[in-house]
Design an enzyme around this catalytic site. Structure first.
Site, mmCIF file in Angstrom:
data_model
loop_
_atom_site.group_PDB
_atom_site.id
_atom_site.type_symbol
_atom_site.label_atom_id
_atom_site.label_comp_id
_atom_site.label_asym_id
_atom_site.label_seq_id
_atom_site.Cartn_x
_atom_site.Cartn_y
_atom_site.Cartn_z
ATOM 1 N N HIS A 26 -25.599 -32.808 -15.345
ATOM 2 C CA HIS A 26 -27.073 -32.701 -15.291
ATOM 3 C C HIS A 26 -27.685 -34.099 -15.340
ATOM 4 C CE1 HIS A 26 -26.830 -28.498 -17.383
ATOM 5 N NE2 HIS A 26 -26.896 -28.349 -16.069
ATOM 6 N N GLU B 41 -34.929 -32.270 -10.205
ATOM 7 C CA GLU B 41 -33.749 -33.010 -9.752
ATOM 8 C C GLU B 41 -33.887 -33.428 -8.298
ATOM 9 O OE1 GLU B 41 -31.566 -29.729 -11.679
ATOM 10 O OE2 GLU B 41 -30.005 -31.221 -11.975
ATOM 11 N N ARG C 53 -21.139 -20.064 -20.611
ATOM 12 C CA ARG C 53 -20.104 -21.007 -21.080
ATOM 13 C C ARG C 53 -20.163 -21.154 -22.589
ATOM 14 N NH1 ARG C 53 -22.243 -25.296 -17.267
ATOM 15 N NH2 ARG C 53 -21.682 -24.492 -15.234
ATOM 16 N N HIS D 50 -31.801 -30.164 -21.896
ATOM 17 C CA HIS D 50 -31.833 -29.466 -20.606
ATOM 18 C C HIS D 50 -31.217 -28.091 -20.852
ATOM 19 C CE1 HIS D 50 -31.264 -29.206 -16.089
ATOM 20 N NE2 HIS D 50 -30.517 -28.215 -16.544
ATOM 21 N N ARG E 221 -26.800 -34.171 -3.693
ATOM 22 C CA ARG E 221 -26.354 -34.094 -5.078
ATOM 23 C C ARG E 221 -24.834 -33.957 -5.036
ATOM 24 N NH1 ARG E 221 -27.795 -29.438 -9.555
ATOM 25 N NH2 ARG E 221 -26.669 -30.440 -11.245
ATOM 26 N N ASN F 246 -28.361 -29.761 -1.853
ATOM 27 C CA ASN F 246 -27.515 -29.459 -3.005
ATOM 28 C C ASN F 246 -26.590 -28.320 -2.575
ATOM 29 O OD1 ASN F 246 -26.392 -28.802 -5.433
ATOM 30 N ND2 ASN F 246 -28.326 -28.462 -6.517
HETATM 31 P P1 ADP Z 1 -29.656 -23.296 -13.650
HETATM 32 O O1 ADP Z 1 -30.319 -24.353 -12.784
HETATM 33 O O2 ADP Z 1 -28.697 -23.833 -14.667
HETATM 34 O O3 ADP Z 1 -29.158 -22.097 -12.919
HETATM 35 P P2 ADP Z 1 -32.327 -22.841 -14.672
HETATM 36 O O4 ADP Z 1 -32.728 -24.140 -15.238
HETATM 37 O O5 ADP Z 1 -33.009 -22.354 -13.435
HETATM 38 O O6 ADP Z 1 -30.773 -22.709 -14.564
HETATM 39 O O7 ADP Z 1 -32.537 -21.741 -15.810
HETATM 40 C C1 ADP Z 1 -32.219 -20.402 -15.576
HETATM 41 C C2 ADP Z 1 -32.294 -19.656 -16.883
HETATM 42 O O8 ADP Z 1 -33.614 -19.811 -17.441
HETATM 43 C C3 ADP Z 1 -32.120 -18.153 -16.695
HETATM 44 O O9 ADP Z 1 -30.800 -17.810 -16.976
HETATM 45 C C4 ADP Z 1 -33.047 -17.559 -17.715
HETATM 46 O O10 ADP Z 1 -32.279 -17.077 -18.790
HETATM 47 C C5 ADP Z 1 -33.887 -18.687 -18.245
HETATM 48 N N1 ADP Z 1 -35.310 -18.387 -18.193
HETATM 49 C C6 ADP Z 1 -36.138 -18.428 -17.144
HETATM 50 N N2 ADP Z 1 -37.385 -18.038 -17.507
HETATM 51 C C7 ADP Z 1 -37.335 -17.751 -18.828
HETATM 52 C C8 ADP Z 1 -38.266 -17.295 -19.791
HETATM 53 N N3 ADP Z 1 -39.529 -17.053 -19.468
HETATM 54 N N4 ADP Z 1 -37.832 -17.106 -21.040
HETATM 55 C C9 ADP Z 1 -36.552 -17.344 -21.360
HETATM 56 N N5 ADP Z 1 -35.624 -17.780 -20.524
HETATM 57 C C10 ADP Z 1 -36.000 -17.972 -19.259
#
Ligand code: ADP
Length: 399
Positions: free
Chosen positions: A180, A386, A241, A208, A91, A7
């Site tokens: 996604h 993914e 966003r 998601h 990806r 990715n």
């Molecule tokens: P991406 O792949 O879009 O970068 P993820 O699916 O890894 O994102 O999600 C990241 C987000 O998940 C972080 O910005 C954080 O805010 C949130 N996150 C992770 N753990 C927790 C938690 N325990 N409680 C609330 N939010 C969380």
């Protein structure tokens, strides 16, 4: 048979090597700061210590070579030669309307990825660089493109057309694509199995909720609607966003703040969402939740608006499908933020939905049913994967 999943972002590269006999991860890792100072590769072989390589990486070609070296490293490696990699799954963000099914990459496919640079300016160029880097490092190895927009390919025109002059769709393919897709496809499929639903008819909504966030409605695993549009900016409130907003706001703010349209879009992509709404507290939902728990009213409004938007989409997708059998929470926020689920489910009582708060409180990062036995709709938490979805698609094509 092992599949390598890549990715590639503009300055990063995530990878996993997956053994497809039992779908286990043999090694995974991340390269950051490609092409900029401080390039670093963090390699995590399963069951062995992690291994860090810090050396200049001028481009993705160098990074891919170092990933392959790490995989074959005498001490930290997991394979002896490239022959133990059957194929590489990439990806790839966008192929416009040209390809929706995953495909073995050849020159025509690369041409389409290039033609779609303006539809995915941040991702498509990086994705193509990653593909060409693998071609250079392992000539003749099968490379497969798995499109992030693929799941949205089954939407009907009533769901994907925007109400703007038709010529813009005909000339420029301006339409809802959805993103996604790999996650929505994987999680909706897993929901059908986990909740024991009819694979042909199951009506599933997947939320998601990560840093980027999107929601999809699918019947029998086929996408009916999804919240991201031509780009990942539309739909839910996200980390940075804005999601949906009145397009007239753009002209108003450009005029009053003396901004160009590109500057405005940069604000909507990078400085809005919960970060912007909260007055700059954070884009991380943990920080905003902490602030709310400490009595910060703006943080509370932000999270209420976030949950309200998720609930509004669930309501509209339930209408679009004339019902819903299961709703699944996934990704960083969906899998971990137990406080969010009651905030969303309080709007859904009219559907006979009952959250099992005790079960939900325990459902952190693992597959669980979080609705009560009486609930008319099953609520689930299912971690997204993914990489595994890409590996499965890759295997299907090269087998
Ligand atoms: P991406 O792949 O879009 O970068 P993820 O699916 O890894 O994102 O999600 C990241 C987000 O998940 C972080 O910005 C954080 O805010 C949130 N996150 C992770 N753990 C927790 C938690 N325990 N409680 C609330 N939010 C969380």
């Amino acid at each position: 048979m092992n599949i390598l999943v890549l990715n590639c972002g503009s300055s990063s590269l995530k990878y996993q090597l997956i053994n497809m006999e039992d779908e286990s991860v043999i090694a995974k890792g991340l390269v950051e700061r490609i092409g900029i100072e401080g390039s670093i590769l963090t390699h995590k072989p399963t069951g062995k210590d992690k291994f860090v390589v810090e050396q200049p990486m001028s481009d993705h070609k160098v990074a891919v070579k170092l990933v392959l070296d790490a995989l074959k490293d005498a001490e930290h490696g997991v394979i002896k030669s490239d022959d133990e990699i059957a194929a590489v799954g990439h990806r790839v963000l966008h192929a416009g309307e040209k390809y929706q099914e995953s495909i073995i990459i050849n020159d025509d496919v690369k041409k389409v990825i290039r033609e779609c640079f303006d539809l995915g300016p941040l991702h498509n160029p990086a994705n193509l660089i990653g593909i060409e880097a693998v071609e250079a490092a392992m000539p003749g190895k099968a490379n497969v493109a798995v499109w992030d927009t693929a799941f949205g390919g089954s939407m009907e025109p009533k769901a994907f057309l925007y109400a703007i002059p038709r010529e813009y769709y005909e000339k420029y393919h301006i339409r809802r694509y959805g993103f996604h897709g790999t996650s929505h496809m994987f999680v909706s499929g897993e929901t059908i199995k986990f909740a024991n639903l009819d694979p042909e008819k199951a009506k599933v909504i997947v939320c998601h909720l990560g840093n980027g966030a999107s929601i999809s409605a699918s019947i029998g695993g086929k996408c009916v609607d999804t919240s991201m549009g031509l780009t990942p900016l539309e739909g839910l409130i996200m980390g940075t966003r804005s999601g949906d907003l009145d397009p007239a706001i753009l002209e108003y703010l450009c005029n009053h703040e003396n901004l160009t349209i590109s500057e405005m879009l940069n604000i909507l992509n990078k400085k809005s969402g919960v970060l912007g709404m909260s007055g700059g507290i954070s884009s991380d939902f943990r920080d905003i939740n902490d602030a709310m728990n400490n009595g910060n009213e703006v943080a509370k409004q932000t999270l209420e608006a976030y949950a309200y938007r998720v609930a509004k989409y669930i309501g509209s997708y339930t209408a679009a499908m004339n019902g819903v059998d299961a709703i699944t929470f996934t990704a960083g926020v969906g899998e971990n933020a137990v406080w969010l689920r009651p905030m969303v489910c309080k709007y859904l009582g009219y559907l006979g939905i009952q959250l099992d708060e005790e079960a939900s409180a325990k459902a952190v990062g693992e597959r669980m049913l979080i609705s009560t036995p009486d609930s008319k709709v099953k609520l689930c938490v299912i971690p997204t994967n993914e990489e595994l979805a890409i590996a499965r698609e890759t295997l299907r094509l090269v087998k």
